[in-house]
Design an enzyme around this catalytic site. Structure first.
Site, PDB file in Angstrom:
ATOM      1  CD  GLU A 102      -2.839  -1.224   0.029  1.00  0.00           C
ATOM      2  OE1 GLU A 102      -3.091  -0.168  -0.595  1.00  0.00           O
ATOM      3  OE2 GLU A 102      -3.289  -2.334  -0.312  1.00  0.00           O
ATOM      4  CG  ASP A 170       2.886  -7.222  -6.336  1.00  0.00           C
ATOM      5  OD1 ASP A 170       2.239  -6.851  -5.335  1.00  0.00           O
ATOM      6  OD2 ASP A 170       2.413  -7.942  -7.229  1.00  0.00           O
TER       7      ASP A 170
END
Length: 450
Positions: A102, A170
């Protein structure tokens, strides 16, 4: 991606939208206001941020009372994690992997692209749409009603991300994990376990997988990336397991039944972490109204690890509840000697001092915690307000309550408290000037939310 998106919405506008969404989440009663849990999640988040590229972005991490497995980034650096997601993690590396992902969405400006589709929406309307989507995740009727009221013909915004954004989050998130001494493999392993377990979810995929689509290709890609980092076993932080246990109790609808389950787990040795299970058992006993039993369990834990802040806070809290104020104050003072200026401990100590009818000491102890700190928690001002009230200074009490409401994202009630204070007789020049200055700031904040 940043330049065009940045021309659509500025960093300050994003911050205002995030703050407005936070106010709506607070108003819904879904925000975890526990200073211990909030301190933990912010410490974990900033540990990750400190190992990233230099950024001027401010971050605020918070926990939402929601059993669904989800986490999300809001405009302005606000990152929320549901209690359900924390419960679904098996170790701190997995929780850190979600936060790192996040954080990457924020630092890479992925959220700004969503605003390109909503250029015509004003800031309060944009915030209302985002809040409606989030609140609708676990209360569809409330979410649909809010969305219908807020969109009013404007285009609905989406909180999900493109495949490219997910892959970048990621990659950047994995770098943060490795640099912060967490296991990068925890990210793909957690995503993979969620996907495998999703067959048991009555409503289909967990919310996190719907807003962050995980494919077999993506899991394989992240596993391959993780293999490029040296294998490492992150040191276990007992606070992770303790916070997880505490949130489990706070979210339980039947603490007595939970206490029975945890007692059975202790008797059969069927647990991941004995200390955390025993801690959760003690908290569940207290929540079920068995304070004496809870105090005995917590006293044993505290005696075994007197330097563990969670045990001191819990033991002191139970003793305050049963009226053992001197014993609670002693526990808090001993812990503060080990951890000076610790925010949850200071707030707890001052609350105990107010209960013990020692408001002068409470005021003296809480003042250094809040002086000059914009990030001072609302709880600190609530304790100060009680101390000022007991000391007979109603003006100072109303000002403290106003500060508390402001930090809770409620400028309307903050203004109401200041208007009461303003009507008090015998105000000096300093008090009048302070009240007027605060009123000016709060009216400006309120204007931006309307």
């Amino acid at each position: 991606m940043g330049e065009h998106a940045a021309s659509v919405i500025s960093a300050e506008q994003q911050r205002r939208i995030g703050q407005s969404v936070m106010r709506k989440i607070r108003a819904s009663g879904d925000l975890v206001e526990d200073s211990e849990a909030t301190t933990y999640i912010n410490d974990l988040g900033y540990r990750l941020i400190s190992h990233g590229e230099q950024t001027h972005q401010r971050f605020t991490f918070f926990i939402v009372k929601d059993p669904s497995v989800n986490a999300f980034a809001l405009p302005g650096g606000f990152i929320g994690v549901n209690t359900g997601l924390i419960a679904a993690t098996q170790n701190e590396s997995e929780l850190a992997s979600v936060l790192a992902h996040e954080i990457a969405h924020v630092t890479q400006n992925h959220l700004a692209r969503g605003f390109e589709k909503a250029q015509q929406m004003n800031l309060p309307l944009t915030a209302a749409v985002i809040a409606a989507i989030l609140l609708g995740a676990h209360d569809p009727q409330a979410g649909e009603a809010a969305l219908a009221a807020s969109t009013a013909g404007s285009q609905q915004m989406q909180l999900d991300f493109t495949r490219a954004n997910e892959e970048e989050a990621d990659r950047i998130g994995m770098q943060l994990l490795a640099r912060s001494d967490f296991d990068p493999r925890s990210m793909p392993e957690f995503f993979q376990r969620l996907q495998q377990e999703s067959r048991y979810y009555a409503s289909g995929l967990p919310e996190f997988l719907r807003t962050h689509p995980v494919t077999a290709h993506r899991i394989a890609d992240t596993l391959n990336r993780a293999e490029q980092y040296p294998a490492k076993k992150a040191p276990k932080d007992p606070n992770y397991a303790l916070i997880k246990a505490k949130l489990q109790v706070e979210q339980s609808r039947d603490p007595a039944a939970l206490a029975r389950r945890l007692k059975k787990a202790l008797q059969s040795h069927s647990y991941r972490n004995e200390a955390a299970t025993r801690y959760g058992y003690a908290l569940a006993l207290d929540a079920a109204g068995k304070a004496a039993d809870a105090e005995r369990e917590l006293a044993r834990l505290y005696e075994s690890e007197p330097d563990r802040i969670a045990y001191a806070l819990a033991l002191g809290s139970v003793r305050v509840d049963v009226g053992k104020y001197p014993q609670a104050i002693e526990v808090y003072r001993k812990s503060l000697a080990l951890y000076p200026d610790n925010t949850p401990l200071t707030i707890a100590l001052c609350g105990a001092l107010v209960h013990a009818n020692r408001p002068g000491e409470a005021k003296s102890a809480i003042t250094p915690l809040i002086r000059g700190r914009e990030d001072a928690p609302a709880e600190a001002y609530q304790v100060l307000a009680k101390a000022e009230s007991k000391l007979g200074d109603s003006t100072a009490a109303h000002i403290a309550l106003a500060e508390s409401y402001r930090r809770l994202g409620d400028p309307a009630n903050a203004i109401a408290q200041l208007e009461i204070a303003k009507k008090k007789k015998n105000l000096d020049f300093y008090e009048t000037s302070r009240i007027e200055a605060m009123l000016g700031e709060l009216r400006g904040e309120l204007k931006h939310t309307q």
